[in-house]
Design a protein around this motif. Structure first.
Motif, mmCIF file in Angstrom:
data_model
loop_
_atom_site.group_PDB
_atom_site.id
_atom_site.type_symbol
_atom_site.label_atom_id
_atom_site.label_comp_id
_atom_site.label_asym_id
_atom_site.label_seq_id
_atom_site.Cartn_x
_atom_site.Cartn_y
_atom_site.Cartn_z
ATOM 1 N N VAL A 33 0.914 -1.264 0.292
ATOM 2 C CA VAL A 33 -0.226 0.006 -0.192
ATOM 3 C C VAL A 33 0.889 0.844 -0.300
ATOM 4 C CG1 VAL A 33 -1.194 1.562 1.937
ATOM 5 C CG2 VAL A 33 -2.494 -1.322 1.493
ATOM 6 N N GLN A 34 1.943 1.618 0.423
ATOM 7 C CA GLN A 34 2.541 2.968 0.540
ATOM 8 C C GLN A 34 4.157 2.526 -0.089
ATOM 9 O OE1 GLN A 34 3.391 3.805 5.124
ATOM 10 N NE2 GLN A 34 3.047 1.059 5.463
ATOM 11 N N HIS A 35 4.216 1.947 -1.006
ATOM 12 C CA HIS A 35 5.004 1.789 -1.858
ATOM 13 C C HIS A 35 5.009 3.029 -2.975
ATOM 14 C CE1 HIS A 35 8.174 0.452 -5.440
ATOM 15 N NE2 HIS A 35 8.263 -0.340 -4.317
ATOM 16 N N PRO A 36 6.456 3.445 -2.997
ATOM 17 C CA PRO A 36 5.626 4.691 -3.611
ATOM 18 C C PRO A 36 5.361 4.690 -5.198
ATOM 19 C CG PRO A 36 8.076 4.464 -3.015
ATOM 20 C CD PRO A 36 7.116 3.847 -2.761
ATOM 21 N N ALA A 37 5.151 3.453 -5.558
ATOM 22 C CA ALA A 37 4.911 3.359 -7.498
ATOM 23 C C ALA A 37 3.862 2.419 -7.640
ATOM 24 C CB ALA A 37 5.879 1.945 -7.893
ATOM 25 N N ILE A 89 -6.564 1.479 5.407
ATOM 26 C CA ILE A 89 -5.258 1.554 4.342
ATOM 27 C C ILE A 89 -5.767 2.684 3.297
ATOM 28 C CG2 ILE A 89 -5.832 1.064 1.256
ATOM 29 C CD1 ILE A 89 -5.824 -2.164 2.664
ATOM 30 N N MET A 90 -7.000 3.165 4.118
ATOM 31 C CA MET A 90 -6.676 4.887 3.529
ATOM 32 C C MET A 90 -6.112 5.655 4.155
ATOM 33 S SD MET A 90 -11.060 6.040 3.531
ATOM 34 C CE MET A 90 -11.173 7.701 3.227
ATOM 35 N N ALA A 91 -5.985 5.179 5.184
ATOM 36 C CA ALA A 91 -4.662 5.681 6.077
ATOM 37 C C ALA A 91 -3.425 6.199 5.724
ATOM 38 C CB ALA A 91 -4.789 5.490 7.938
ATOM 39 N N MET A 92 -3.238 4.324 5.932
ATOM 40 C CA MET A 92 -1.563 4.804 5.116
ATOM 41 C C MET A 92 -1.989 5.409 3.281
ATOM 42 S SD MET A 92 -0.105 0.780 6.045
ATOM 43 C CE MET A 92 -1.725 -0.165 5.159
#
Ligand code: NDP
Length: 473
Positions: free
Chosen positions: A216-220, A236-239
Motif C-alpha cells: 500500500v505504501q510503496h511509492p510506485a 489502508i485509507m490512512a496509509m
C-alpha cells in the motif's frame, strides 16, 4: 495445468519465495492441509512492482486499444476453457459448493468480456468553454495499481478488479487472501497464456500483515483497490493519505431485507433464505437483518424456517449442496460467539458433523435492537428477523447501521418502493429481488461499507485520472 498453482506469479513466471516461507491451505470441508503456497516477502514485492512499472511504460500503456481488447477477450476464453479446474480448486480451497464455484468462474470470464468491449466505448468529452477553442478530456491510466482481495469470492473479485484496471491501461499487482490464493495464481498464469505481457498482472500471495502495508505504501503504487473488512479498509485509507493515493474500498455490510404486507409473500419467503445463507453467509451483501411488517410476520417466519430446514448443508463437491462449511475454524468460532451472546430464540445454528467447519443456518427471533448480533456483521449463516409497524421507524433502524452496502425491498406498491428505495442508505438496493451484483452496473457502499465502485463503467473510471486539454484558437 495439472500441478496445484502454489507459487508466486511474477513477470510471466511461477517463482518460489526467497524466504522459503509457505502458507498451508486447508480444505475446510475435511480440515486437511492439502498444499503449501509460497508466501511473498519484501524482495518479491519489490520485484513485482518493478516489473509492472516496466511493463506499464514499455508495453501495456501504449498498446493500441483494439489489441488490448483482443487480449482481454482471449483471457475470458482461456478462463472458460478452464472452468472446471478453477471451480474445483476454489471449492477445495474455501469449501464453496461446486455449482456456485462454477458460476463464479463464469462470472469472472464475463467480467473480462465486458471490459474487453468497454475499451472501445470509454469516451472523453468535448466541452464548449466560454473562450472558444477546443476543450477535450482524456481518461489516462494511473500506472501500477494494487488489488487486494478477500477469501469469500476469491476468483470473481480478483477478476472484477484486474479486468477494468487492465482495460484502462494500468498494470496490476494482485494480493490474494492467504486462505484462498490458488485461483488467483491460476488467473495470472492463464492471463499470460492468453497474451498478457509479463508484468501486466502479478500475483503475490503472502500475509497481509507483512506485505500488505509495504504494498500500500510503496511509492510506485498509484491506487489501491481493496475488498475486505472495514478495519483493514480504514487502515489502508490512512496509509494512502500521506501521498494522496487513490483508494477504492469495498467493505463490510449489515444489509436489510424489508418486507411490506402487500408483497408477494410466497416469493419473498422462498427467496429470503439464500439471500442471507448463500456462500454460508460469508457475503458482504448477505441480507442478515429482515424487517417484516407485523401483519405478515408470523406467516413469513413459518415459511422462512420451513424453507431454511430444506437447505442442503454438506459436502461442497456434491452437485446439490447449497451450503458448504465456513472458511476456517476461527470463522466458525466467531459466528458461534455471536449466537452464544444473544438473548434471542435460535432455530438451528448447530454443528451437523464432527469433521469440517460446518454450521447449520441459524434463525434468530426476539432479538433486541441493541444486541451485537443485530448490529454487527456476523459473516456466517445467521439471520435475525424482527417485525415493524411504522415505515419511518423501520427506516430509522435500517439507517442506524454504520454500514450501507446492499439490501432488498419487497412491495407491490410502486410509490412506496420508490419512496423507501430513495431513503435506504445503501449503494445497492433490489426491489422484489435479491440480486446485488451485475457486471454492467456499479457496485459498492455508502458509509462504512466503502468508497468508490467496482464493476460497470464506474470501475473503469476509477482506474484512470481525468485530464483536461485545451486547444487555443
Ligand atoms: P481482511 O480485511 O483482514 O482481509 C482482506 C484482504 O486484506 C486479505 O487479502 C488480507 O490478507 C489483506 N490484508 C490484511 N491485512 C492487511 C494490511 N494490513 N494491509 C493490506 N492488506 C491486508 O478480512 P478477513 O479475511 O480477516 O475477514 C475478517 C472480516 O472481514 C470478515 O469476518 C468479514 O466481516 C469481513 N470481510 C468482508 C469482506 C467483503 O466482501 N466485504 C470479505 C472478507 C472479509 P491476508 O489474508 O493475508 O490477511
Amino acid at each position: 495445468m495439472t500441478d496445484l498453482p502454489n507459487q508466486l506469479f511474477i513477470n510471466g513466471e511461477l517463482r518460489r519465495a526467497k524466504s522459503g516461507r509457505t502458507t498451508p491451505q486447508i480444505n475446510p470441508a475435511t480440515e486437511e492441509a492439502f498444499c503449501e503456497v509460497q508466501a511473498a516477502g519484501l524482495p518479491e514485492l519489490e520485484s513485482a512492482i518493478e516489473g509492472s512499472q516496466r511493463c506499464f511504460i514499455e508495453s501495456w500503456r501504449d498498446l493500441k486499444p483494439g489489441r488490448r481488447g483482443e487480449i482481454l477477450f482471449q483471457i475470458a476464453r482461456v478462463i472458460r476453457d478452464n472452468v472446471e479446474e478453477l471451480a474445483q480448486l476454489e471449492s477445495r480451497n474455501i469449501g464453496k459448493p461446486i455449482a456456485d464455484a462454477r458460476d463464479e468462474v463464469q462470472l469472472g470470464a464475463r467480467v473480462f468480456e465486458y471490459y474487453a468491449g468497454a475499451i472501445s466505448k470509454f469516451y472523453g468529452q468535448t466541452i464548449p468553454v466560454a473562450r472558444g477553442g477546443l476543450d477535450v478530456t482524456l481518461r489516462q491510466p494511473m500506472g501500477v495499481v494494487a488489488a487486494i482481495v478477500p477469501w469469500n469470492f476469491p476468483f470473481p473479485i480478483a477478476c472484477w478488479k484486474a479486468a477494468p484496471a487492465l482495460a484502462a491501461g494500468n498494470c496490476v499487482v494482485l494480493k490474494p487472501a492467504s486462505q484462498s490464493p490458488l485461483t488467483a495464481i491460476m488467473l495470472g498464469v492463464l492471463a499470460h497464456q492468453a497474451g498478457l505481457p509479463p508484468g501486466a498482472l502479478q500475483v503475490i500471495p503472502g500475509a497481509g500483515s507483512e506485505i500488505g502495508d509495504a504494498l500500500v505504501q510503496h511509492p510506485a503504487i498509484r491506487k489501491i483497490s481493496f475488498t475486505g473488512s472495514t478495519s483493514v479498509g480504514a487502515r489502508i485509507m490512512a496509509m494512502a493519505a500521506p501521498e494522496l493515493k487513490r483508494v477504492s474500498l469495498e467493505l463490510g455490510g449489515k444489509s436489510p431485507n424489508i418486507l411490506f404486507a402487500d408483497c408477494d409473500l410466497k416469493q419473498a419467503a422462498a427467496t429470503a433464505p439464500m439471500s442471507v445463507f448463500a456462500n454460508t453467509g460469508q457475503d458482504c451483501c448477505a441480507r442478515s437483518r429482515i424487517f417484516v411488517e407485523r401483519a405478515i410476520f408470523d406467516a413469513f417466519v413459518d415459511k422462512f424456517i420451513a424453507a431454511t430446514r430444506g437447505l442442503r448443508v454438506g459436502d461442497p463437491s456434491r452437485e446439490d449442496t447449497q451450503l458448504g462449511p465456513l472458511v476456517s475454524k476461527s470463522q466458525r468460532e466467531s459466528v458461534e460467539g455471536f449466537l452464544s451472546s444473544t438473548s434471542g430464540t435460535i432455530t438451528g445454528g448447530k454443528r451437523p458433523s464432527s469433521t469440517g467447519y460446518f454450521l447449520q443456518p441459524a434463525v434468530v427471533l426476539d432479538v433486541e435492537s441493541t444486541e451485537r448480533i443485530w448490529r454487527e456483521e456476523v459473516f456466517g449463516p445467521v439471520v435475525c428477523i424482527r417485525p415493524f409497524d411504522d415505515e419511518k421507524e423501520m427506516l430509522a433502524e435500517v439507517n442506524a447501521s454504520p454500514y450501507g452496502l446492499s439490501g432488498s425491498l419487497w412491495t407491490n406498491d410502486l410509490k412506496r418502493a420508490l419512496r423507501v428505495a430513495r431513503q435506504v442508505e445503501s449503494g445497492v438496493l433490489s426491489i422484489n429481488s435479491h440480486s446485488s451484483v451485475h457486471v454492467e452496473a456499479p457496485f459498492g457502499g455508502f458509509k462504512q461499507s466503502g468508497l468508490g465502485r467496482d464493476l460497470g463503467m464506474s470501475a473503469m473510471e476509477g482506474y484512470t485520472e481525468l485530464k483536461n486539454i485545451y486547444f487555443g484558437e
